[in-house]
Design an enzyme around this catalytic site. Sequence first.
Site, PDB file in Angstrom:
ATOM      1  N   LYS A   1       0.858  -1.185   0.000  1.00 19.50           N
ATOM      2  CA  LYS A   1       0.000   0.000   0.000  1.00 19.50           C
ATOM      3  C   LYS A   1       0.887   1.226   0.000  1.00 19.50           C
ATOM      4  O   LYS A   1       1.802   1.339   0.833  1.00 19.50           O
ATOM      5  CB  LYS A   1      -0.872  -0.017   1.271  1.00 19.50           C
TER       6      LYS A   1
ATOM      7  N   GLN B   1       7.181   4.174   3.875  1.00 20.16           N
ATOM      8  CA  GLN B   1       5.783   3.737   3.923  1.00 20.16           C
ATOM      9  C   GLN B   1       5.602   2.486   4.787  1.00 20.16           C
ATOM     10  O   GLN B   1       4.571   2.324   5.434  1.00 20.16           O
ATOM     11  CB  GLN B   1       5.310   3.469   2.481  1.00 20.16           C
TER      12      GLN B   1
ATOM     13  N   LYS C   1       5.369   3.788   8.366  1.00 17.51           N
ATOM     14  CA  LYS C   1       4.156   4.609   8.520  1.00 17.51           C
ATOM     15  C   LYS C   1       2.926   3.700   8.596  1.00 17.51           C
ATOM     16  O   LYS C   1       2.087   3.834   9.492  1.00 17.51           O
ATOM     17  CB  LYS C   1       4.046   5.535   7.309  1.00 17.51           C
TER      18      LYS C   1
ATOM     19  N   LYS D   1       5.523   1.978  -2.960  1.00 15.30           N
ATOM     20  CA  LYS D   1       5.402   3.306  -3.573  1.00 15.30           C
ATOM     21  C   LYS D   1       5.673   3.141  -5.057  1.00 15.30           C
ATOM     22  O   LYS D   1       6.333   2.185  -5.464  1.00 15.30           O
ATOM     23  CB  LYS D   1       6.414   4.278  -2.949  1.00 15.30           C
TER      24      LYS D   1
ATOM     25  N   ASP E   1      -0.373  10.609  -4.874  1.00 18.38           N
ATOM     26  CA  ASP E   1       0.692  11.335  -4.174  1.00 18.38           C
ATOM     27  C   ASP E   1       0.905  12.583  -5.024  1.00 18.38           C
ATOM     28  O   ASP E   1       0.019  12.941  -5.826  1.00 18.38           O
ATOM     29  CB  ASP E   1       1.964  10.467  -4.073  1.00 18.38           C
TER      30      ASP E   1
ATOM     31  N   THR F   1      -4.747  13.621   4.921  1.00 20.99           N
ATOM     32  CA  THR F   1      -3.340  13.813   5.317  1.00 20.99           C
ATOM     33  C   THR F   1      -3.197  15.136   6.058  1.00 20.99           C
ATOM     34  O   THR F   1      -2.577  15.199   7.137  1.00 20.99           O
ATOM     35  CB  THR F   1      -2.419  13.754   4.089  1.00 20.99           C
TER      36      THR F   1
ATOM     37  N   ASN G   1      -2.405  19.301  -2.018  1.00 20.46           N
ATOM     38  CA  ASN G   1      -3.432  18.581  -1.256  1.00 20.46           C
ATOM     39  C   ASN G   1      -3.164  18.617   0.251  1.00 20.46           C
ATOM     40  O   ASN G   1      -4.050  18.976   1.034  1.00 20.46           O
ATOM     41  CB  ASN G   1      -3.497  17.122  -1.760  1.00 20.46           C
TER      42      ASN G   1
ATOM     43  N   SER H   1      -6.980   5.752   3.574  1.00 17.65           N
ATOM     44  CA  SER H   1      -7.008   4.821   2.434  1.00 17.65           C
ATOM     45  C   SER H   1      -7.385   3.431   2.912  1.00 17.65           C
ATOM     46  O   SER H   1      -8.151   2.716   2.254  1.00 17.65           O
ATOM     47  CB  SER H   1      -5.631   4.756   1.764  1.00 17.65           C
TER      48      SER H   1
HETATM   49  P1  NDP Z   1       0.728  18.163  -4.380  1.00 14.76           P
HETATM   50  O1  NDP Z   1       1.325  17.873  -5.703  1.00 14.76           O
HETATM   51  O2  NDP Z   1      -0.744  18.282  -4.256  1.00 14.76           O
HETATM   52  O3  NDP Z   1       1.381  19.508  -3.779  1.00 14.76           O
HETATM   53  C1  NDP Z   1       2.746  19.706  -3.628  1.00 14.76           C
HETATM   54  C2  NDP Z   1       2.933  21.175  -3.312  1.00 14.76           C
HETATM   55  O4  NDP Z   1       4.295  21.404  -2.918  1.00 14.76           O
HETATM   56  C3  NDP Z   1       2.655  22.097  -4.492  1.00 14.76           C
HETATM   57  O5  NDP Z   1       2.089  23.278  -4.013  1.00 14.76           O
HETATM   58  C4  NDP Z   1       4.064  22.347  -5.041  1.00 14.76           C
HETATM   59  O6  NDP Z   1       4.195  23.551  -5.771  1.00 14.76           O
HETATM   60  C5  NDP Z   1       4.806  22.471  -3.734  1.00 14.76           C
HETATM   61  N1  NDP Z   1       6.261  22.313  -3.923  1.00 14.76           N
HETATM   62  C6  NDP Z   1       6.923  21.339  -4.590  1.00 14.76           C
HETATM   63  N2  NDP Z   1       8.240  21.554  -4.513  1.00 14.76           N
HETATM   64  C7  NDP Z   1       8.405  22.691  -3.784  1.00 14.76           C
HETATM   65  C8  NDP Z   1       9.521  23.414  -3.355  1.00 14.76           C
HETATM   66  N3  NDP Z   1      10.758  23.009  -3.651  1.00 14.76           N
HETATM   67  N4  NDP Z   1       9.308  24.531  -2.602  1.00 14.76           N
HETATM   68  C9  NDP Z   1       8.068  24.937  -2.269  1.00 14.76           C
HETATM   69  N5  NDP Z   1       6.973  24.280  -2.673  1.00 14.76           N
HETATM   70  C10 NDP Z   1       7.139  23.177  -3.415  1.00 14.76           C
HETATM   71  O7  NDP Z   1       1.295  17.017  -3.391  1.00 14.76           O
HETATM   72  P2  NDP Z   1       0.715  16.557  -1.993  1.00 14.76           P
HETATM   73  O8  NDP Z   1       0.212  17.730  -1.248  1.00 14.76           O
HETATM   74  O9  NDP Z   1      -0.165  15.383  -2.217  1.00 14.76           O
HETATM   75  O10 NDP Z   1       2.041  15.987  -1.304  1.00 14.76           O
HETATM   76  C11 NDP Z   1       2.987  16.832  -0.672  1.00 14.76           C
HETATM   77  C12 NDP Z   1       3.919  15.982   0.163  1.00 14.76           C
HETATM   78  O11 NDP Z   1       3.162  15.206   1.110  1.00 14.76           O
HETATM   79  C13 NDP Z   1       4.748  14.953  -0.616  1.00 14.76           C
HETATM   80  O12 NDP Z   1       5.986  14.791   0.055  1.00 14.76           O
HETATM   81  C14 NDP Z   1       3.927  13.683  -0.464  1.00 14.76           C
HETATM   82  O13 NDP Z   1       4.718  12.509  -0.616  1.00 14.76           O
HETATM   83  C15 NDP Z   1       3.446  13.833   0.965  1.00 14.76           C
HETATM   84  N6  NDP Z   1       2.275  13.041   1.311  1.00 14.76           N
HETATM   85  C16 NDP Z   1       1.109  13.162   0.615  1.00 14.76           C
HETATM   86  C17 NDP Z   1       0.010  12.418   0.972  1.00 14.76           C
HETATM   87  C18 NDP Z   1      -1.321  12.603   0.313  1.00 14.76           C
HETATM   88  O14 NDP Z   1      -2.295  11.996   0.792  1.00 14.76           O
HETATM   89  N7  NDP Z   1      -1.447  13.428  -0.699  1.00 14.76           N
HETATM   90  C19 NDP Z   1       0.086  11.395   2.040  1.00 14.76           C
HETATM   91  C20 NDP Z   1       1.333  11.420   2.769  1.00 14.76           C
HETATM   92  C21 NDP Z   1       2.378  12.194   2.379  1.00 14.76           C
HETATM   93  P3  NDP Z   1       4.319  23.515  -7.387  1.00 14.76           P
HETATM   94  O15 NDP Z   1       2.910  23.456  -7.849  1.00 14.76           O
HETATM   95  O16 NDP Z   1       5.001  24.789  -7.693  1.00 14.76           O
HETATM   96  O17 NDP Z   1       5.148  22.304  -7.764  1.00 14.76           O
END
Ligand code: NDP
Length: 449
Positions: free
Chosen positions: A93, A114, A117, A129, A169, A213, A244, A381
């Site tokens: 998962k 993962q 977690k 993953k 993700d 999350t 997200n 999930s």
């Molecule tokens: P999204 O793609 O929805 O959002 C990522 C965000 O981070 C975007 O706003 C992106 O901006 C920004 N970003 C990326 N790189 C940088 C940077 N170098 N500096 C500043 N901002 C940056 O992803 P998620 O929100 O789903 O995931 C974010 C993190 O959380 C990841 O590490 C993911 O593995 C982790 N995560 C997510 C889960 C989920 O349920 N979604 C569950 C557990 C962990 P831009 O649009 O400019 O790229």
Amino acid sequence: MSQSGDRLKAVYDEVVGRNPGEEEFHQAVREVLENLGPVVEKHAAFADTALIRRLCEPERQIIFRVPWVDDDGRPQLNRGFRVEFNSALGPYKGGLRFHPSVYLGIVKFLGFEQIFKNSLTGLPIGGAKGGSDFDPKGRSDAEVMRFCQSFMTELYRHLGEHTDVPAGDTGVGRREIGYLFGQYKRITNRYELGVLTGKGLTWGGSQVRTEATGYGLVFFVEEMLRAAGDSLDGAKVVVSGSGNVAVYAIEKVHQLGGSVVACSDSGGFVVDEDGIDLDLLREIKEQRRGRVSDYADARGGKVRYVEGESIWSVPCDVALPCATQNELDEAGAEQLAGHGCRVVAEGANMPTTPGAIRVLRDAGISFAPGKAANAGGVATSALEMQQNAARDVWTFEQTEQRLGEIMRAVHDRCLETAEEYGSPGDYVAGANIAGFLRVAEAMLALGHV
Ligand code: NDP
């Protein structure tokens, strides 16, 4: 160095030797092994480290070609990955990430994290993953659909509700999950809801999965503050990212009486001292697929937009890195310590560098690693899988309540385990040891497989 330290160092050296160039994976392994000394000393079953070596080797790694055709009729080529790391506790998962930075080392770091977690949630799910170096940014819906169909045309043979259950993700949201599920259904001729999570509410998705999350992260932070006799009420919070995880972390902070004053994307960050206007941010990000600079433009002179600087320069009580790996470095941690930040909790996976964690610890800032603090996504999930298996649909309130219970249990498990193994208050040690013990016990029971 102690004997157990020597043995764990040998495991780490072997991982580096066997997986050259995969720096993120090395970092993730090192962070776990650094906490396992007291476990190896206390439990004879782990003393020779054979099980730990096995844990660091994925059960299966799948790498495949993803050919597709763009809107101009030009052939395109990407690489797809799925690392099925550990299935001792349940079906593999973990999410799929579509981002140009994706390569085997990133997928393995995420898959390894993962395992722990998922173990920490107490639910029956293994660790995996996957993803691709495909960049959905700037691609039309039709291109994203064709890419997802090609990706699933190869991956489907490895999936199944009892085998491997991917989710979203970075770069993989409900749209992508829909196209992936549609292709899986078409190829297999089965309406197998439990094969993917993060589905839409009308086709097998769970309430609260989208929010899980971010909400779960803030539930965890609430417990950290409560344990320190503190609360979110009136707290000033900085959240990096605006995807997200970030959006729903902001929403829950506001619901619980805190105020998020800054958020970012890869272009820069905004500071809005009145508190981020979430309706506006969501409209810009979700409807218009816009940037936080557009948020600043829409708010006029009331907010500051900053490019090329660190968001951690913004004073706050609580900092929530929710964007990407290694985004909070030593300099950022020093800025946070300098202006009196009290809590840092990771919404993203491994956003804080090892050096930054040391700075936070030395400054007495309470720090929670992602494998504990962001476990709410995968936990929900697993709740989606439960509903799918029972052909049932839970209400928003019911699901959110269950998420809250799970996050409080993860929090308490971390603190109790840290205490038991001689590191009171250390969420990193607690998460790594508690996550390890559950999966290791199952691996021992299942034999050398
Ligand atoms: P999204 O793609 O929805 O959002 C990522 C965000 O981070 C975007 O706003 C992106 O901006 C920004 N970003 C990326 N790189 C940088 C940077 N170098 N500096 C500043 N901002 C940056 O992803 P998620 O929100 O789903 O995931 C974010 C993190 O959380 C990841 O590490 C993911 O593995 C982790 N995560 C997510 C889960 C989920 O349920 N979604 C569950 C557990 C962990 P831009 O649009 O400019 O790229």
